[in-house]
Design a protein around this motif. Structure first.
Motif, PDB file in Angstrom:
ATOM      1  N   MET A   1       0.839  -1.203   0.000  1.00 42.81           N
ATOM      2  CA  MET A   1       0.000   0.000   0.000  1.00 42.81           C
ATOM      3  C   MET A   1       0.871   1.251   0.000  1.00 42.81           C
ATOM      4  N   SER A   2       0.469   2.276  -0.712  1.00 40.88           N
ATOM      5  CA  SER A   2       1.251   3.506  -0.782  1.00 40.88           C
ATOM      6  C   SER A   2       1.336   4.175   0.585  1.00 40.88           C
ATOM      7  N   GLU A   3       0.256   4.050   1.394  1.00 44.20           N
ATOM      8  CA  GLU A   3       0.288   4.654   2.728  1.00 44.20           C
ATOM      9  C   GLU A   3       1.412   4.066   3.567  1.00 44.20           C
ATOM     10  N   ASP A   4       1.609   2.757   3.472  1.00 44.20           N
ATOM     11  CA  ASP A   4       2.674   2.105   4.230  1.00 44.20           C
ATOM     12  C   ASP A   4       4.040   2.658   3.830  1.00 44.20           C
ATOM     13  N   ALA A   5       4.281   2.767   2.540  1.00 41.58           N
ATOM     14  CA  ALA A   5       5.573   3.267   2.054  1.00 41.58           C
ATOM     15  C   ALA A   5       5.797   4.712   2.493  1.00 41.58           C
ATOM     16  N   ASP A   6       4.747   5.536   2.385  1.00 44.14           N
ATOM     17  CA  ASP A   6       4.864   6.939   2.788  1.00 44.14           C
ATOM     18  C   ASP A   6       5.122   7.047   4.285  1.00 44.14           C
ATOM     19  N   LEU A   7       4.465   6.195   5.055  1.00 41.79           N
ATOM     20  CA  LEU A   7       4.628   6.218   6.505  1.00 41.79           C
ATOM     21  C   LEU A   7       6.042   5.797   6.904  1.00 41.79           C
ATOM     22  N   LYS A   8       6.580   4.823   6.208  1.00 38.70           N
ATOM     23  CA  LYS A   8       7.956   4.391   6.490  1.00 38.70           C
ATOM     24  C   LYS A   8       8.946   5.518   6.197  1.00 38.70           C
ATOM     25  N   ARG A   9       8.705   6.254   5.120  1.00 43.03           N
ATOM     26  CA  ARG A   9       9.585   7.389   4.794  1.00 43.03           C
ATOM     27  C   ARG A   9       9.497   8.470   5.869  1.00 43.03           C
ATOM     28  N   ASP A  26       5.367  11.389  15.659  1.00 47.32           N
ATOM     29  CA  ASP A  26       5.553  12.478  14.705  1.00 47.32           C
ATOM     30  C   ASP A  26       5.308  12.013  13.270  1.00 47.32           C
ATOM     31  N   ALA A  27       5.724  10.797  12.959  1.00 46.12           N
ATOM     32  CA  ALA A  27       5.527  10.264  11.609  1.00 46.12           C
ATOM     33  C   ALA A  27       4.047  10.062  11.309  1.00 46.12           C
ATOM     34  N   VAL A  28       3.336   9.437  12.244  1.00 44.12           N
ATOM     35  CA  VAL A  28       1.908   9.175  12.026  1.00 44.12           C
ATOM     36  C   VAL A  28       1.122  10.480  12.038  1.00 44.12           C
ATOM     37  N   ALA A  29       1.476  11.396  12.955  1.00 45.21           N
ATOM     38  CA  ALA A  29       0.781  12.685  13.012  1.00 45.21           C
ATOM     39  C   ALA A  29       0.957  13.443  11.702  1.00 45.21           C
ATOM     40  N   ARG A  35      -2.694  14.373   5.118  1.00 46.74           N
ATOM     41  CA  ARG A  35      -3.733  13.582   4.460  1.00 46.74           C
ATOM     42  C   ARG A  35      -3.168  12.395   3.682  1.00 46.74           C
ATOM     43  N   VAL A  36      -1.928  11.996   4.017  1.00 46.68           N
ATOM     44  CA  VAL A  36      -1.379  10.750   3.478  1.00 46.68           C
ATOM     45  C   VAL A  36      -2.187   9.572   4.008  1.00 46.68           C
ATOM     46  N   LEU A  37      -2.561   9.658   5.289  1.00 41.97           N
ATOM     47  CA  LEU A  37      -3.404   8.636   5.915  1.00 41.97           C
ATOM     48  C   LEU A  37      -4.837   9.154   5.955  1.00 41.97           C
ATOM     49  N   PRO A  38      -5.756   8.545   5.243  1.00 42.20           N
ATOM     50  CA  PRO A  38      -7.128   9.043   5.179  1.00 42.20           C
ATOM     51  C   PRO A  38      -7.918   8.708   6.440  1.00 42.20           C
ATOM     52  N   PRO A  39      -8.988   9.452   6.707  1.00 36.98           N
ATOM     53  CA  PRO A  39      -9.858   9.108   7.832  1.00 36.98           C
ATOM     54  C   PRO A  39     -10.325   7.662   7.727  1.00 36.98           C
ATOM     55  N   GLY A  40     -10.308   6.955   8.859  1.00 39.68           N
ATOM     56  CA  GLY A  40     -10.725   5.559   8.874  1.00 39.68           C
ATOM     57  C   GLY A  40      -9.589   4.574   8.685  1.00 39.68           C
ATOM     58  N   TRP A  41      -8.388   5.071   8.347  1.00 39.99           N
ATOM     59  CA  TRP A  41      -7.237   4.182   8.156  1.00 39.99           C
ATOM     60  C   TRP A  41      -6.874   3.544   9.488  1.00 39.99           C
ATOM     61  N   ARG A  42      -6.743   2.228   9.509  1.00 39.92           N
ATOM     62  CA  ARG A  42      -6.560   1.503  10.769  1.00 39.92           C
ATOM     63  C   ARG A  42      -5.152   1.673  11.325  1.00 39.92           C
ATOM     64  N   LEU A  43      -5.077   2.038  12.596  1.00 44.82           N
ATOM     65  CA  LEU A  43      -3.811   2.243  13.281  1.00 44.82           C
ATOM     66  C   LEU A  43      -3.568   1.069  14.236  1.00 44.82           C
ATOM     67  N   HIS A 167      -3.120  26.481  12.294  1.00 47.79           N
ATOM     68  CA  HIS A 167      -2.815  26.136  10.903  1.00 47.79           C
ATOM     69  C   HIS A 167      -2.560  24.638  10.753  1.00 47.79           C
ATOM     70  N   GLN A 168      -1.943  24.028  11.755  1.00 52.23           N
ATOM     71  CA  GLN A 168      -1.748  22.586  11.721  1.00 52.23           C
ATOM     72  C   GLN A 168      -3.095  21.864  11.703  1.00 52.23           C
ATOM     73  N   ALA A 169      -4.027  22.322  12.534  1.00 53.66           N
ATOM     74  CA  ALA A 169      -5.351  21.702  12.592  1.00 53.66           C
ATOM     75  C   ALA A 169      -6.085  21.851  11.263  1.00 53.66           C
ATOM     76  N   VAL A 170      -5.943  23.004  10.629  1.00 60.29           N
ATOM     77  CA  VAL A 170      -6.633  23.272   9.360  1.00 60.29           C
ATOM     78  C   VAL A 170      -6.135  22.349   8.250  1.00 60.29           C
ATOM     79  N   ARG A 171      -4.905  21.879   8.361  1.00 62.37           N
ATOM     80  CA  ARG A 171      -4.351  20.980   7.341  1.00 62.37           C
ATOM     81  C   ARG A 171      -5.168  19.695   7.199  1.00 62.37           C
ATOM     82  N   ARG A 172      -5.941  19.346   8.208  1.00 69.07           N
ATOM     83  CA  ARG A 172      -6.709  18.098   8.166  1.00 69.07           C
ATOM     84  C   ARG A 172      -7.979  18.217   7.325  1.00 69.07           C
ATOM     85  N   PHE A 173      -8.396  19.424   7.008  1.00 63.38           N
ATOM     86  CA  PHE A 173      -9.623  19.585   6.241  1.00 63.38           C
ATOM     87  C   PHE A 173      -9.455  18.974   4.855  1.00 63.38           C
ATOM     88  N   ARG A 174     -10.498  18.315   4.371  1.00 60.03           N
ATOM     89  CA  ARG A 174     -10.408  17.555   3.123  1.00 60.03           C
ATOM     90  C   ARG A 174     -10.184  18.431   1.897  1.00 60.03           C
TER      91      ARG A 174
END
Length: 229
Positions: A1-9, A26-29, A35-43, A167-174
């Motif tokens: 999955m691309s999310e996994d690769a991006d998260l590893k980076r 910090d990586a997951v946040a 928005r690399v990790l979409p809402p609902g992505w299992r942690l 501004h960090q919080a606003v980054r989460r908006f779709r």
């Protein structure tokens, strides 16, 4: 999955900055905020421990922090997942944003320098150019720069830190509000009103212009949320 690769980076980027739990957090946040990790992505603890080649203990610590920061939420079926941004949270963010930007504009009207005005005008000109091209994401990035510059002109370091957090919080908006019909041009005009009030050292007008700007942005944002539902 691309999310996994991006998260590893991302984990590689943050590794070595503090503890292993800090790097995972910090990586997951960053994955959530960007928005690399979409809402609902299992942690899942086990999945993340395997992905980062670490034990589950620092993963568990990092996930507890993410949950306390409302970046992660419990789901009955999936367990801990990336949290979505609710309408209530959007309202909360904009209430704070309106107040902080109002204060920033008022203080900028008192403390600004010619360099500050030049920076604000340059950024708003760039926003206008991006609006003409329909480059909404570029506008969103430039908009953060504009409001950061306004906060910097206030000469209030604590206020600047609070605004950075918003501004960090606003980054989460779709989506950015600039993608809504007519909003991009309106925002550019509203910025001009803020700049003129700051330039004229009219503290009350500067605060009112900044607050009005955020109220208008909120109205557009909530309309977009209703369309999504």
């Amino acid at each position: 999955m691309s999310e996994d690769a991006d998260l590893k980076r991302l984990f590689t980027r943050y590794a070595g900055n503090g503890s292993t739990a800090d790097a995972i957090h910090d990586a997951v946040a960053e994955g959530i905020l960007s928005r690399v990790l979409p809402p609902g992505w299992r942690l899942g603890e086990e999945k993340l421990a395997s992905l980062f080649s670490v034990s589950r203990t620092p993963v568990r610590e990092a996930l507890m922090r993410l949950e306390s920061e409302s970046l992660a939420a419990r789901n009955r079926r999936s367990g801990l997942v990336v949290a979505d941004v609710t309408a209530e949270q959007i309202l909360e963010i904009y209430v704070i944003r309106e107040a902080l930007d109002g204060i920033a504009a008022r203080q900028a009207a008192h403390f600004h320098s010619p360099v500050d005005i030049a920076a604000l005008e340059r950024l708003n000109d760039s926003l206008a150019a991006a609006a003409a091209e329909g480059a909404w994401e570029r506008m969103a990035a430039l908009n953060v720069e504009f409001h950061t510059a306004l906060a910097r002109a206030s000469r209030n370091e604590m206020l600047q830190r609070f605004i950075d957090q918003v501004h960090q919080a606003v980054r989460r908006f779709r989506r950015t509000t600039f993608s809504s019909a007519g909003r991009a041009d309106e925002a550019v005009k509203e910025h001009i009103a803020i700049i003129e009030a700051v330039k004229n050292q009219d503290e009350a007008a500067a605060e009112e212009a900044a607050r009005s700007h955020m109220k208008n942005a909120l109205a557009v944002r909530m309309a977009m949320e209703l369309e999504r539902d």
